[in-house]
Motif scaffolding. Structure first.
Motif, mmCIF file in Angstrom:
data_model
loop_
_atom_site.group_PDB
_atom_site.id
_atom_site.type_symbol
_atom_site.label_atom_id
_atom_site.label_comp_id
_atom_site.label_asym_id
_atom_site.label_seq_id
_atom_site.Cartn_x
_atom_site.Cartn_y
_atom_site.Cartn_z
ATOM 1 N N ASN A 85 0.824 -1.209 0.000
ATOM 2 C CA ASN A 85 0.000 0.000 0.000
ATOM 3 C C ASN A 85 0.859 1.260 0.000
ATOM 4 O O ASN A 85 0.521 2.237 -0.676
ATOM 5 C CB ASN A 85 -0.931 -0.008 1.217
ATOM 6 C CG ASN A 85 -2.164 -0.850 1.003
ATOM 7 O OD1 ASN A 85 -3.169 -0.393 0.479
ATOM 8 N ND2 ASN A 85 -2.085 -2.108 1.394
ATOM 9 N N VAL A 86 1.945 1.266 0.744
ATOM 10 C CA VAL A 86 2.829 2.444 0.758
ATOM 11 C C VAL A 86 3.435 2.676 -0.609
ATOM 12 O O VAL A 86 3.461 3.804 -1.126
ATOM 13 C CB VAL A 86 3.925 2.261 1.832
ATOM 14 C CG1 VAL A 86 4.981 3.355 1.700
ATOM 15 C CG2 VAL A 86 3.318 2.299 3.224
ATOM 16 N N SER A 88 2.240 1.662 -3.497
ATOM 17 C CA SER A 88 1.177 2.064 -4.424
ATOM 18 C C SER A 88 0.817 3.532 -4.260
ATOM 19 O O SER A 88 0.627 4.251 -5.245
ATOM 20 C CB SER A 88 -0.073 1.192 -4.195
ATOM 21 O OG SER A 88 0.218 -0.165 -4.403
ATOM 22 N N GLU A 89 0.735 4.003 -2.996
ATOM 23 C CA GLU A 89 0.414 5.406 -2.752
ATOM 24 C C GLU A 89 1.528 6.319 -3.253
ATOM 25 O O GLU A 89 1.262 7.381 -3.830
ATOM 26 C CB GLU A 89 0.182 5.621 -1.249
ATOM 27 C CG GLU A 89 -1.035 4.916 -0.692
ATOM 28 C CD GLU A 89 -2.324 5.572 -1.127
ATOM 29 O OE1 GLU A 89 -2.305 6.763 -1.449
ATOM 30 O OE2 GLU A 89 -3.359 4.874 -1.152
ATOM 31 N N TRP A 91 3.545 5.614 -5.687
ATOM 32 C CA TRP A 91 3.511 5.539 -7.148
ATOM 33 C C TRP A 91 2.479 6.496 -7.730
ATOM 34 O O TRP A 91 2.659 7.030 -8.820
ATOM 35 C CB TRP A 91 3.206 4.104 -7.565
ATOM 36 C CG TRP A 91 3.227 3.888 -9.053
ATOM 37 C CD1 TRP A 91 2.179 3.926 -9.910
ATOM 38 C CD2 TRP A 91 4.376 3.605 -9.850
ATOM 39 N NE1 TRP A 91 2.578 3.680 -11.196
ATOM 40 C CE2 TRP A 91 3.930 3.484 -11.189
ATOM 41 C CE3 TRP A 91 5.730 3.439 -9.563
ATOM 42 C CZ2 TRP A 91 4.797 3.200 -12.235
ATOM 43 C CZ3 TRP A 91 6.596 3.144 -10.603
ATOM 44 C CH2 TRP A 91 6.128 3.044 -11.920
ATOM 45 N N MET A 92 1.395 6.741 -6.981
ATOM 46 C CA MET A 92 0.359 7.649 -7.444
ATOM 47 C C MET A 92 0.660 9.106 -7.115
ATOM 48 O O MET A 92 -0.167 9.986 -7.341
ATOM 49 C CB MET A 92 -0.997 7.252 -6.833
ATOM 50 C CG MET A 92 -1.540 5.950 -7.408
ATOM 51 S SD MET A 92 -3.223 5.567 -6.828
ATOM 52 C CE MET A 92 -2.912 5.181 -5.125
ATOM 53 N N ARG A 94 1.511 10.547 -4.050
ATOM 54 C CA ARG A 94 1.191 11.086 -2.736
ATOM 55 C C ARG A 94 2.451 11.185 -1.881
ATOM 56 O O ARG A 94 3.458 10.546 -2.158
ATOM 57 C CB ARG A 94 0.135 10.222 -2.038
ATOM 58 C CG ARG A 94 -1.223 10.241 -2.730
ATOM 59 C CD ARG A 94 -2.274 9.516 -1.905
ATOM 60 N NE ARG A 94 -3.603 9.666 -2.485
ATOM 61 C CZ ARG A 94 -4.139 8.849 -3.360
ATOM 62 N NH1 ARG A 94 -3.441 7.811 -3.783
ATOM 63 N NH2 ARG A 94 -5.348 9.064 -3.831
ATOM 64 N N GLY A 98 1.582 10.674 4.068
ATOM 65 C CA GLY A 98 0.226 10.225 3.764
ATOM 66 C C GLY A 98 0.178 8.786 3.320
ATOM 67 O O GLY A 98 -0.741 8.035 3.679
ATOM 68 N N SER A 99 1.176 8.375 2.535
ATOM 69 C CA SER A 99 1.224 6.980 2.079
ATOM 70 C C SER A 99 1.418 6.029 3.248
ATOM 71 O O SER A 99 0.777 4.971 3.321
ATOM 72 C CB SER A 99 2.366 6.809 1.069
ATOM 73 O OG SER A 99 2.208 7.671 -0.036
ATOM 74 N N ARG A 102 -1.928 5.814 5.246
ATOM 75 C CA ARG A 102 -2.926 4.987 4.581
ATOM 76 C C ARG A 102 -2.548 3.511 4.613
ATOM 77 O O ARG A 102 -3.376 2.632 4.868
ATOM 78 C CB ARG A 102 -3.100 5.445 3.130
ATOM 79 C CG ARG A 102 -3.797 6.794 2.989
ATOM 80 C CD ARG A 102 -3.804 7.230 1.534
ATOM 81 N NE ARG A 102 -4.495 8.490 1.347
ATOM 82 C CZ ARG A 102 -5.777 8.608 1.059
ATOM 83 N NH1 ARG A 102 -6.507 7.515 0.920
ATOM 84 N NH2 ARG A 102 -6.340 9.780 0.912
ATOM 85 N N GLY A 103 -1.276 3.222 4.348
ATOM 86 C CA GLY A 103 -0.827 1.832 4.378
ATOM 87 C C GLY A 103 -0.910 1.231 5.773
ATOM 88 O O GLY A 103 -1.305 0.078 5.940
ATOM 89 N N THR A 106 -4.571 0.412 6.568
ATOM 90 C CA THR A 106 -5.007 -0.804 5.886
ATOM 91 C C THR A 106 -4.427 -2.058 6.533
ATOM 92 O O THR A 106 -5.133 -3.057 6.733
ATOM 93 C CB THR A 106 -4.604 -0.747 4.407
ATOM 94 O OG1 THR A 106 -5.149 0.422 3.800
ATOM 95 C CG2 THR A 106 -5.096 -1.971 3.661
#
Length: 261
Positions: A85-86, A88-89, A91-92, A94, A98-99, A102-103, A106
């Motif tokens: 998740n970190v 992926s965030e 990569w987008m 962010r 914040g990454s 969020r990770g 989750t």
């Protein structure tokens, strides 16, 4: 890494309010609590679910050491979820903070969900769990669903998990005594090194399955038709109260998310 018989949630016989509940009540409660965790996408609602987890653990009388030891095999999945998740965030586009937040949220949701799931086999004997599952699935038998066979396979799987862990531990120790290096080298080398463990483990699994099939056939097993229970399940007032409390908890959590978050 060695495995123990309690590493996958072996039943711990303790006289506690959670242990005395009907397995059907515990199965329904697990479904409701897992749904609540899935619906908890913010820190506040997830924190409420964690408080509920602590409350159930305190009522069960189980030490946290036993629960954490049982959840040890899923820690790799939680860590993988966090890293995935970190990445992926990031990569987008962010920020790292914040990454990571969020990770972490989750991964924490996944950990809480799995701890709820681990509590079920720790507080319920495999035979009782299979009987409860069969009773819950019995209405589907009218539509041709094999409720007894499904419950029987679940009970057999729960009984065989500790045995397979013991066999895995025995094979690993035997390979290490012969000079095998299972924890050295890169990922590919480690995977290849585990083939001498997996091959005899598969042989043992198939052998045990064949022995069990012969034993069931020798005892005249023909499915659930006409079978009786040695200890019939009895739904008590405490089971009704526990189910109502769980439903109220989930409803209040959903209302909290709907009107205050």
């Amino acid at each position: 890494m060695y495995f123990s018989a309690t590493s996958m949630g072996q039943y711990v016989p303790i006289d506690s309010p959670v242990h005395r509940l009907d397995p059907r009540a515990k199965l329904l409660g697990l479904v409701l609590l897992v749904s609540a965790v899935f619906a908890s996408s913010d820190p506040l609602s997830l924190g409420i679910c964690i408080l509920a987890l602590f409350g159930i653990v305190s009522l069960s009388g189980l030490p946290w050491r036993t629960i954490l030891r049982s959840s040890r095999p899923i820690l790799f999945l939680v860590a993988f979820t966090l890293v995935f998740n970190v990445v992926s965030e990031l990569w987008m586009g962010r920020s790292f903070g914040g990454s990571l937040a969020r990770g972490g949220l989750t991964a924490l949701r996944l950990m809480v969900l799995m701890l709820f799931a681990v509590l079920l086999p720790l507080t319920t004997a495999p035979l009782e769990l299979a009987d409860g599952l069969e009773r819950l699935l019995r209405p589907l038998a009218r539509f041709g669903f094999p409720s007894h066979e499904c419950a029987m396979m679940t009970g057999v799987a729960l009984r065989f998990i500790p045995l397979l862990m013991e066999e895995t531990d025995r094979i690993i120790r035997a390979q290490l005594s012969r000079g095998a290096r299972l924890d050295q080298g890169g990922i590919v080398r480690r995977v290849m090194a585990f083939f001498p463990v997996l091959i005899p483990l598969f042989v043992i699994v198939f052998r045990r399955a064949d022995e069990m099939a012969l034993a069931m056939e020798a005892r005249g097993y023909r499915g659930g038709e006409g079978r009786t229970k040695r200890r019939p399940l009895c739904w008590k007032k405490s089971d009704t109260g526990a189910t109502i409390c769980t439903v109220c908890f989930v409803v209040l959590l959903l209302l909290l998310r709907r009107f205050w978050l």
